[in-house]
Design a protein around this motif. Sequence first.
Motif, PDB file in Angstrom:
ATOM      1  N   THR A   1       3.716  -9.052  -6.741  1.00 15.12           N
ATOM      2  CA  THR A   1       5.085  -8.582  -6.557  1.00 15.12           C
ATOM      3  C   THR A   1       5.295  -7.151  -7.051  1.00 15.12           C
ATOM      4  N   SER A   2       4.435  -6.701  -7.964  1.00 16.63           N
ATOM      5  CA  SER A   2       4.550  -5.326  -8.459  1.00 16.63           C
ATOM      6  C   SER A   2       3.186  -4.823  -8.924  1.00 16.63           C
TER       7      SER A   2
ATOM      8  N   LEU B   1       5.089  -7.024  -2.383  1.00 14.70           N
ATOM      9  CA  LEU B   1       5.517  -5.789  -3.046  1.00 14.70           C
ATOM     10  C   LEU B   1       6.844  -5.302  -2.481  1.00 14.70           C
ATOM     11  N   SER B   2       7.738  -4.905  -3.379  1.00 21.30           N
ATOM     12  CA  SER B   2       9.001  -4.331  -2.926  1.00 21.30           C
ATOM     13  C   SER B   2       9.001  -2.814  -3.132  1.00 21.30           C
TER      14      SER B   2
ATOM     15  N   CYS C   1      -3.371  -2.848  -0.326  1.00 19.47           N
ATOM     16  CA  CYS C   1      -2.444  -3.825  -0.909  1.00 19.47           C
ATOM     17  C   CYS C   1      -1.621  -4.524   0.172  1.00 19.47           C
ATOM     18  N   ARG C   2      -2.182  -4.612   1.361  1.00 17.57           N
ATOM     19  CA  ARG C   2      -1.506  -5.308   2.460  1.00 17.57           C
ATOM     20  C   ARG C   2      -1.284  -6.783   2.138  1.00 17.57           C
TER      21      ARG C   2
END
Length: 111
Positions: free
Chosen positions: A81-82, A103-104, A98-99
Amino acid sequence: NTLSLESLALDGMPSELTTLETLSILSLSHNEMITLNPAVLKAMTLLQELNLSHNKLKELPQVIGKLGSLTTLDISHNAITSIPVTIGDLKSLTSMDCRSNQLSMLPPHFG
């Protein structure tokens, strides 16, 4: 030196990896890992390529930024998520995949 521990249903990083001081390429893809052991990562000072794709990772430990020799990092197809701010300390990093994560946003000062 290269080590492939792919598709072994590993749920964590084997502590024995700390003894492989000259390891430069490590693939732990297609396993069941949810977290990474910071102590094991910290010991891999010469690691240049790390493939953690296709696991169940939710985060990367801050110590990832201590892998000063790392040029390639594949964390694709996880549940991350990060990304820790320390990723910006990887001055040798030229490729990061990081596909297919959750992740936002990317950390400030990334790259």
